[in-house]
Scaffold this motif. Sequence first.
Motif, mmCIF file in Angstrom:
data_model
loop_
_atom_site.group_PDB
_atom_site.id
_atom_site.type_symbol
_atom_site.label_atom_id
_atom_site.label_comp_id
_atom_site.label_asym_id
_atom_site.label_seq_id
_atom_site.Cartn_x
_atom_site.Cartn_y
_atom_site.Cartn_z
ATOM 1 N N MET A 1 0.837 -1.204 0.000
ATOM 2 C CA MET A 1 0.000 0.000 0.000
ATOM 3 C C MET A 1 0.871 1.253 0.000
ATOM 4 O O MET A 1 1.806 1.354 0.770
ATOM 5 C CB MET A 1 -0.905 -0.017 1.228
ATOM 6 N N ASN A 2 0.582 2.188 -0.882
ATOM 7 C CA ASN A 2 1.396 3.411 -0.922
ATOM 8 C C ASN A 2 0.865 4.476 0.052
ATOM 9 O O ASN A 2 -0.154 4.280 0.720
ATOM 10 C CB ASN A 2 1.480 3.958 -2.342
ATOM 11 N N ARG A 3 1.578 5.579 0.135
ATOM 12 C CA ARG A 3 1.235 6.649 1.090
ATOM 13 C C ARG A 3 -0.187 7.148 0.919
ATOM 14 O O ARG A 3 -0.946 7.264 1.885
ATOM 15 C CB ARG A 3 2.212 7.816 0.889
ATOM 16 N N ALA A 4 -0.562 7.449 -0.337
ATOM 17 C CA ALA A 4 -1.888 8.001 -0.602
ATOM 18 C C ALA A 4 -2.978 7.034 -0.127
ATOM 19 O O ALA A 4 -3.955 7.434 0.504
ATOM 20 C CB ALA A 4 -2.044 8.294 -2.087
ATOM 21 N N ALA A 5 -2.782 5.735 -0.415
ATOM 22 C CA ALA A 5 -3.779 4.747 -0.029
ATOM 23 C C ALA A 5 -3.927 4.691 1.492
ATOM 24 O O ALA A 5 -5.041 4.559 2.015
ATOM 25 C CB ALA A 5 -3.375 3.381 -0.578
ATOM 26 N N ILE A 6 -2.799 4.802 2.204
ATOM 27 C CA ILE A 6 -2.846 4.779 3.670
ATOM 28 C C ILE A 6 -3.620 6.002 4.194
ATOM 29 O O ILE A 6 -4.469 5.889 5.071
ATOM 30 C CB ILE A 6 -1.413 4.746 4.260
ATOM 31 N N LEU A 7 -3.347 7.164 3.594
ATOM 32 C CA LEU A 7 -4.043 8.389 4.011
ATOM 33 C C LEU A 7 -5.554 8.263 3.810
ATOM 34 O O LEU A 7 -6.341 8.639 4.671
ATOM 35 C CB LEU A 7 -3.502 9.588 3.224
ATOM 36 N N TRP A 8 -5.954 7.718 2.644
ATOM 37 C CA TRP A 8 -7.384 7.536 2.380
ATOM 38 C C TRP A 8 -8.000 6.599 3.414
ATOM 39 O O TRP A 8 -9.107 6.826 3.888
ATOM 40 C CB TRP A 8 -7.604 6.968 0.973
ATOM 41 N N ARG A 9 -7.271 5.510 3.726
ATOM 42 C CA ARG A 9 -7.777 4.538 4.707
ATOM 43 C C ARG A 9 -7.953 5.200 6.068
ATOM 44 O O ARG A 9 -9.002 5.063 6.714
ATOM 45 C CB ARG A 9 -6.794 3.355 4.767
ATOM 46 N N VAL A 10 -6.946 5.998 6.476
ATOM 47 C CA VAL A 10 -7.024 6.701 7.768
ATOM 48 C C VAL A 10 -8.221 7.651 7.774
ATOM 49 O O VAL A 10 -9.003 7.696 8.737
ATOM 50 C CB VAL A 10 -5.709 7.485 8.034
ATOM 51 N N ALA A 11 -8.410 8.367 6.660
ATOM 52 C CA ALA A 11 -9.517 9.321 6.573
ATOM 53 C C ALA A 11 -10.856 8.605 6.714
ATOM 54 O O ALA A 11 -11.760 9.071 7.421
ATOM 55 C CB ALA A 11 -9.447 10.058 5.241
ATOM 56 N N SER A 12 -10.993 7.448 6.048
ATOM 57 C CA SER A 12 -12.269 6.732 6.099
ATOM 58 C C SER A 12 -12.552 6.224 7.509
ATOM 59 O O SER A 12 -13.694 6.221 7.974
ATOM 60 C CB SER A 12 -12.277 5.582 5.088
ATOM 61 N N ILE A 13 -11.488 5.824 8.233
ATOM 62 C CA ILE A 13 -11.668 5.360 9.618
ATOM 63 C C ILE A 13 -12.078 6.542 10.508
ATOM 64 O O ILE A 13 -12.963 6.423 11.361
ATOM 65 C CB ILE A 13 -10.371 4.693 10.136
ATOM 66 N N LEU A 14 -11.473 7.708 10.258
ATOM 67 C CA LEU A 14 -11.822 8.904 11.029
ATOM 68 C C LEU A 14 -13.296 9.271 10.829
ATOM 69 O O LEU A 14 -13.992 9.616 11.784
ATOM 70 C CB LEU A 14 -10.932 10.084 10.616
ATOM 71 N N VAL A 15 -13.761 9.187 9.588
ATOM 72 C CA VAL A 15 -15.164 9.507 9.310
ATOM 73 C C VAL A 15 -16.078 8.555 10.067
ATOM 74 O O VAL A 15 -17.041 8.966 10.734
ATOM 75 C CB VAL A 15 -15.449 9.451 7.795
ATOM 76 N N ALA A 16 -15.770 7.242 9.981
ATOM 77 C CA ALA A 16 -16.581 6.248 10.689
ATOM 78 C C ALA A 16 -16.565 6.539 12.192
ATOM 79 O O ALA A 16 -17.598 6.484 12.875
ATOM 80 C CB ALA A 16 -16.047 4.843 10.397
ATOM 81 N N GLY A 17 -15.366 6.891 12.712
ATOM 82 C CA GLY A 17 -15.233 7.178 14.146
ATOM 83 C C GLY A 17 -16.058 8.390 14.543
ATOM 84 O O GLY A 17 -16.702 8.392 15.601
ATOM 85 N N SER A 18 -16.099 9.404 13.657
ATOM 86 C CA SER A 18 -16.854 10.602 14.020
ATOM 87 C C SER A 18 -18.357 10.323 14.014
ATOM 88 O O SER A 18 -19.110 10.923 14.782
ATOM 89 C CB SER A 18 -16.499 11.762 13.083
ATOM 90 N N PHE A 19 -18.805 9.383 13.161
ATOM 91 C CA PHE A 19 -20.221 8.997 13.195
ATOM 92 C C PHE A 19 -20.565 8.382 14.549
ATOM 93 O O PHE A 19 -21.582 8.708 15.165
ATOM 94 C CB PHE A 19 -20.531 7.979 12.087
ATOM 95 N N VAL A 20 -19.699 7.488 15.026
ATOM 96 C CA VAL A 20 -19.932 6.839 16.317
ATOM 97 C C VAL A 20 -19.920 7.892 17.428
ATOM 98 O O VAL A 20 -20.760 7.873 18.342
ATOM 99 C CB VAL A 20 -18.870 5.751 16.585
ATOM 100 N N ALA A 21 -18.976 8.852 17.327
ATOM 101 C CA ALA A 21 -18.880 9.902 18.343
ATOM 102 C C ALA A 21 -20.155 10.740 18.359
ATOM 103 O O ALA A 21 -20.692 11.070 19.435
ATOM 104 C CB ALA A 21 -17.663 10.782 18.063
ATOM 105 N N ALA A 22 -20.667 11.074 17.154
ATOM 106 C CA ALA A 22 -21.893 11.867 17.069
ATOM 107 C C ALA A 22 -23.064 11.107 17.689
ATOM 108 O O ALA A 22 -23.887 11.674 18.416
ATOM 109 C CB ALA A 22 -22.188 12.197 15.607
#
Lengths: 255, 268
Positions: A1-22
Amino acid sequence: MNRAAILWRVASILVAGSFVAAWQLIADLRLVSPVFLPGPDRAWAALVRGFSSGDLAGKLIGTLEHMAYGWLAASIAGIALGALIGSSKVMRAYVAPSLEFLRPLPVSAIIPVAIAMLGLTQGMALFVIAFGAIWPIMLATIHGFAAVEPRLYEVARSLQMSRAAIIGKIALPSALPDILAGMRLSLTVALILSVVCEILAGLDGLGQWVLLSARAFRSADLFAGVILLGATGYVTSIAVSLVEQRLLAWQTAAR
Amino acid sequence: MSVVARLDEARAARRQKTLIAFNAATLRLGGKTIIENLDLQVRPGEFLCIVGASGCGKTTALRLAAGLYRPTSGSVTFDGEPVTAPRREVAIVFQDYGKALLPWRTAAGNISLALEAARVPARERGARIEALLRKVGLPGHAGKYPTEMSGGMQQRLQIARCLAQEPSTLLMDEPFGALDAMTRQGLQDEVLSLTQASQTTVVFVTHDLDEAIYLGDRVIGLLPHPGRIGIELDIDLPRPRDQLATREHPEFLRLRRQLFDFIKATEH
């Protein structure tokens, strides 16, 4: 996995996490009554409790069984029928109009018919799930078989391949991408219908668990069941995608 | 009698025999007459090229010889028997290699298809596949998928699959039509050396007149609507052919002029 792919994965996890937080925030602020909406903490606790008592695991297995049997039956019948119809121009011309009528029929409409004929049984559930899940598979198989490159049939003829060899070595592998896509689609259909059948016929499974929890106002248990259903859909779909990638490795070889 | 004279006699006897014969073959498809009263003999071991303007039925003639079509009237025979279906000793090289290869099988797998169809035992296939890949200049590409190969390599692969049938006759339908000039010349010489050594009979359809003269023992030009023979040229250029010397040969240039004039006259 390259850098960009890792960043996208991290972003998607953050979004999911913020839904749970909300969700947690809404529950803690009591914007919705806790009778109807538990926070993720309570839902998680209910999930753990359900599994440690063994109740939820049994329900999960029940739903997985309904889904798997129905989906497998639909796959076998769908591929066989699709191959039969798809490989013959005459069959396609005769059968296609009937299929066009049956396909958009809401499967829920045939549940009363199935119950009347088969009763509130596992057999009824199997029939309904298979009937609903067969369409994406069968139509994809018909399309896949109809779209086989005609030149390949000429190659097969010039090599004097047997009919069985032509189906097994030419038509089936050529239609496989379509068939697998259809099987992935029908997986979701199988899950939905498993839950519907469990709710309507009171069969052992997560559908029944969700219904009973709702009736007893045990919202945490209800949400635990819903979360588990979501996870089931997610995991099974990923599993099929992995098989798909493996079997269709040749498609990505050039890219 | 000297050895040379006896060899000449044997060659002459073979020339007179007929391997594939079209006897007043006519083909109508969808109310259109594609080929009418075609009389044509292909001798064993000969390299016959068929040329003609597009739509003259040259591919159709090849498909009749292959048994992919059956004549509406008249007959097509192979070794004296009527051609009713494709036969294993006759291999067909299609123009569109991209469509004729199985994209889900590697180079080795594609050759294996022909060996499987001929019921070659699995343990013998590996060595045969390797030898065939080497023969067509693709050693070391066994594990590649067709989509990972260039057009020239894909056509070589298709030829290897045809050779796996161990055919006595190769029917080639504009096999190099989609390739660039350099690749095309390389493949012309390879096909010549592969088929001359094994005395394989070749019927080669092309729209490239130079290619036809360069390769053939004989060139037949078809007239269009409906397809029938318009010209027949014996090519007595020395073998082995050479891309430079043969193409500069006065006889080559004479034949080229004759064939061009014929094609030009058919195109209105």
